[in-house]
Design an enzyme around this catalytic site. Structure first.
Site, PDB file in Angstrom:
ATOM      1  N   SER A  72      54.038  51.295  44.900  1.00 18.95           N
ATOM      2  CA  SER A  72      55.442  51.730  44.842  1.00 18.95           C
ATOM      3  C   SER A  72      55.569  53.244  44.640  1.00 18.95           C
ATOM      4  O   SER A  72      56.641  53.804  44.798  1.00 18.95           O
ATOM      5  CB  SER A  72      56.189  50.988  43.727  1.00 18.95           C
ATOM      6  OG  SER A  72      55.744  51.451  42.462  1.00 18.95           O
ATOM      7  N   LEU A  74      53.965  55.408  46.518  1.00 19.49           N
ATOM      8  CA  LEU A  74      53.649  56.126  47.765  1.00 19.49           C
ATOM      9  C   LEU A  74      54.898  56.566  48.534  1.00 19.49           C
ATOM     10  O   LEU A  74      54.813  57.415  49.412  1.00 19.49           O
ATOM     11  CB  LEU A  74      52.752  55.260  48.663  1.00 19.49           C
ATOM     12  CG  LEU A  74      51.445  54.764  48.018  1.00 19.49           C
ATOM     13  CD1 LEU A  74      50.592  54.024  49.041  1.00 19.49           C
ATOM     14  CD2 LEU A  74      50.638  55.909  47.406  1.00 19.49           C
ATOM     15  N   GLN A  75      56.052  55.999  48.201  1.00 20.49           N
ATOM     16  CA  GLN A  75      57.320  56.355  48.855  1.00 20.49           C
ATOM     17  C   GLN A  75      57.698  57.815  48.567  1.00 20.49           C
ATOM     18  O   GLN A  75      58.481  58.419  49.274  1.00 20.49           O
ATOM     19  CB  GLN A  75      58.391  55.358  48.358  1.00 20.49           C
ATOM     20  CG  GLN A  75      59.839  55.720  48.597  1.00 20.49           C
ATOM     21  CD  GLN A  75      60.554  56.062  47.284  1.00 20.49           C
ATOM     22  OE1 GLN A  75      59.902  56.425  46.295  1.00 20.49           O
ATOM     23  NE2 GLN A  75      61.871  55.944  47.266  1.00 20.49           N
ATOM     24  N   ARG A  76      57.146  58.414  47.513  1.00 24.49           N
ATOM     25  CA  ARG A  76      57.534  59.797  47.174  1.00 24.49           C
ATOM     26  C   ARG A  76      56.390  60.637  46.626  1.00 24.49           C
ATOM     27  O   ARG A  76      56.474  61.860  46.617  1.00 24.49           O
ATOM     28  CB  ARG A  76      58.695  59.791  46.167  1.00 24.49           C
ATOM     29  CG  ARG A  76      58.318  59.173  44.845  1.00 24.49           C
ATOM     30  CD  ARG A  76      59.506  58.704  44.011  1.00 24.49           C
ATOM     31  NE  ARG A  76      59.018  58.067  42.794  1.00 24.49           N
ATOM     32  CZ  ARG A  76      58.515  56.839  42.743  1.00 24.49           C
ATOM     33  NH1 ARG A  76      58.467  56.100  43.830  1.00 24.49           N
ATOM     34  NH2 ARG A  76      58.056  56.345  41.628  1.00 24.49           N
ATOM     35  N   ASN A 134      60.510  60.842  31.728  1.00 24.49           N
ATOM     36  CA  ASN A 134      61.140  60.193  30.572  1.00 24.49           C
ATOM     37  C   ASN A 134      61.541  61.228  29.528  1.00 24.49           C
ATOM     38  O   ASN A 134      60.981  62.320  29.446  1.00 24.49           O
ATOM     39  CB  ASN A 134      60.199  59.143  29.971  1.00 24.49           C
ATOM     40  CG  ASN A 134      58.950  59.777  29.426  1.00 24.49           C
ATOM     41  OD1 ASN A 134      58.936  60.301  28.313  1.00 24.49           O
ATOM     42  ND2 ASN A 134      57.885  59.779  30.208  1.00 24.49           N
ATOM     43  N   CYS A 191      62.454  56.715  35.536  1.00 26.73           N
ATOM     44  CA  CYS A 191      62.364  56.494  36.978  1.00 26.73           C
ATOM     45  C   CYS A 191      61.859  55.112  37.376  1.00 26.73           C
ATOM     46  O   CYS A 191      62.189  54.596  38.422  1.00 26.73           O
ATOM     47  CB  CYS A 191      61.438  57.565  37.530  1.00 26.73           C
ATOM     48  SG  CYS A 191      61.699  57.914  39.219  1.00 26.73           S
ATOM     49  N   CYS A 346      80.897  58.905  31.951  1.00 24.41           N
ATOM     50  CA  CYS A 346      79.870  59.949  32.038  1.00 24.41           C
ATOM     51  C   CYS A 346      79.719  60.294  33.515  1.00 24.41           C
ATOM     52  O   CYS A 346      80.677  60.189  34.281  1.00 24.41           O
ATOM     53  CB  CYS A 346      78.561  59.478  31.406  1.00 24.41           C
ATOM     54  SG  CYS A 346      77.889  57.997  32.186  1.00 24.41           S
TER      55      CYS A 346
END
Ligand SMILES: [Zn+2]
Length: 385
Positions: A72, A74-76, A134, A191, A346
């Site tokens: 998961s 590898l998308q970014r 975080n 994230c 917010c």
């Protein structure tokens, strides 16, 4: 082979486009070569930052990350490939950087950053780039970098947006002047739980690499003293000027933070948990208009800089981090009773959900959160002049 001008023949060739660049040239390249930077996180921000700083010839690059590559990512996280799945991210990123530029010195720190190792780690470097995902790491680094007088280039990504700022100790605002305290446990998901458009950390990482190169080579930095807010949907970049807060607990006149302290990792409630809890308290913009028409008190729980960039008319302002401690500010501003209807909002609807929980715990019975936040608001927005 070292030449008399400080760069080897190979380096002269590798960096020739920098050497030909007006306003850059040999002097700036030598500054980069002598610089030592520490990159926190080998993920979405860390990959593009690492690849470009390596390619640009920053002399020493340290990378901190304890995580391993999974599919998961590898998308970014473009320095890792399918063959790296299961490998330490630090090793995978450094292998990619070394492939681009073996002339750089790389230092791998495959460890979790904490209050006992942060000082020793950052002291070895001239600039720290925070690409973590975080709040506990961001605040830990913000405090440690200020206390050790090391500049911190901070980046954060959320869905389609990114925020970047450079904090230089003793020169203007620190991270805590802007963000005061870590959000409580349920506010703002890291994230792993939220979606992010894969290219956004790429763009933000390159902006961070750009600011780092300019800082190290003594060129003016747009991110110093400003929060740069990039919106991928609008392809817009806003500069929000930051000012030092004399009451800041870290850099203010009477600081209360003298040591680093590790904050618990912020874990959001699961989607189901959040949904069950939220179902009775979230209202859409149309329901919100109706509550306001019936006299609900509207509270903006975002940070000062966000409120100043634009807010819903008649909103009272009290940042989430101050809500428990300074609820009397609201009580002074309006006649509040425990039955008053309070609608908080917010940016996107996460922090205001947390605000409704806090208000409820303080005894207020009719608290609602604006679903989608001001980002989904279709009514007027006031932009203070
Ligand atoms: Zn401060």
């Amino acid at each position: 082979m070292s030449s008399t001008i400080g760069l080897s023949a190979v380096e002269l060739e590798q960096y020739s486009r920098h050497l030909k660049l007006p306003g850059f040239g040999l002097e700036k390249q030598l500054r980069l070569k002598s610089a030592k930077v520490l990159l926190i996180g080998a993920g979405g921000l860390g990959c593009p930052i690492g690849l470009y700083l390596a390619a640009s010839g920053v002399g020493t690059i340290g990378v901190v990350d304890f995580d391993r590559v999974d599919r998961s990512n590898l998308q970014r996280q473009i320095a890792h490939g399918v063959d790296d799945i299961g490998q330490c991210k630090v090793d995978s990123l450094i292998a990619s950087m070394r492939g681009i530029n073996p002339l750089v010195t790389y230092q791998a720190h495959a460890q979790r950053l904490n209050e006992s190792n942060v000082g020793e780690l950052i002291r070895q470097y001239d600039l720290v780039l925070d690409g973590s995902d975080n709040f506990s790491t961001r605040f830990l680094l913000a405090d440690a970098c200020f206390l050790h007088r090391i500049p911190l280039l901070q980046g954060a990504v959320y869905e389609y947006e990114a925020q970047i700022s450079l904090f230089v100790p003793g020169k203007g605002a620190c991270y805590r002047c802007v963000f005061q305290e870590p959000p409580s446990q349920n506010a703002l998901a890291p994230c792993a739980e939220i979606g992010v458009l894969g290219v956004v950390p790429g763009t933000a990482g390159l902006m961070m690499a750009t600011e780092a190169i300019k800082y190290l080579s003594n060129l003016p930095c747009a991110a110093q003293g400003n929060l740069l807010i990039y919106d991928a949907l609008a392809q817009s970049l806003r500069h929000v000027e930051l000012s030092a807060d004399q009451n800041c607990p870290l850099c203010g006149k009477n600081p209360t933070i003298h040591d680093v302290q590790e904050y618990q990792t912020v874990c959001p409630p699961s989607a189901n948990e959040k949904h069950a809890d939220a179902s009775t308290r979230e209202v859409n913009p149309i329901q919100a208009q109706s509550l306001l028409a019936q006299g609900a008190i509207l509270v903006d729980v975002r940070e000062d800089f966000e409120f100043l960039a634009g807010h819903i008319p008649n909103a009272l302002h009290l940042p989430l981090g101050l809500l428990t401690r300074e609820i009397d500010r609201l009580e002074r501003a309006v006649a509040l009773s425990l039955n008053t209807t309070i609608l908080s909002y917010c940016q996107k609807g996460q922090r205001s959900l947390e605000a409704t929980r806090i208000l409820k715990s303080l005894g207020y019975q009719n608290c609602f959160s604006l679903q989608g936040g001001i980002a989904g608001w279709t009514g007027n927005i006031v932009i203070p002049t």
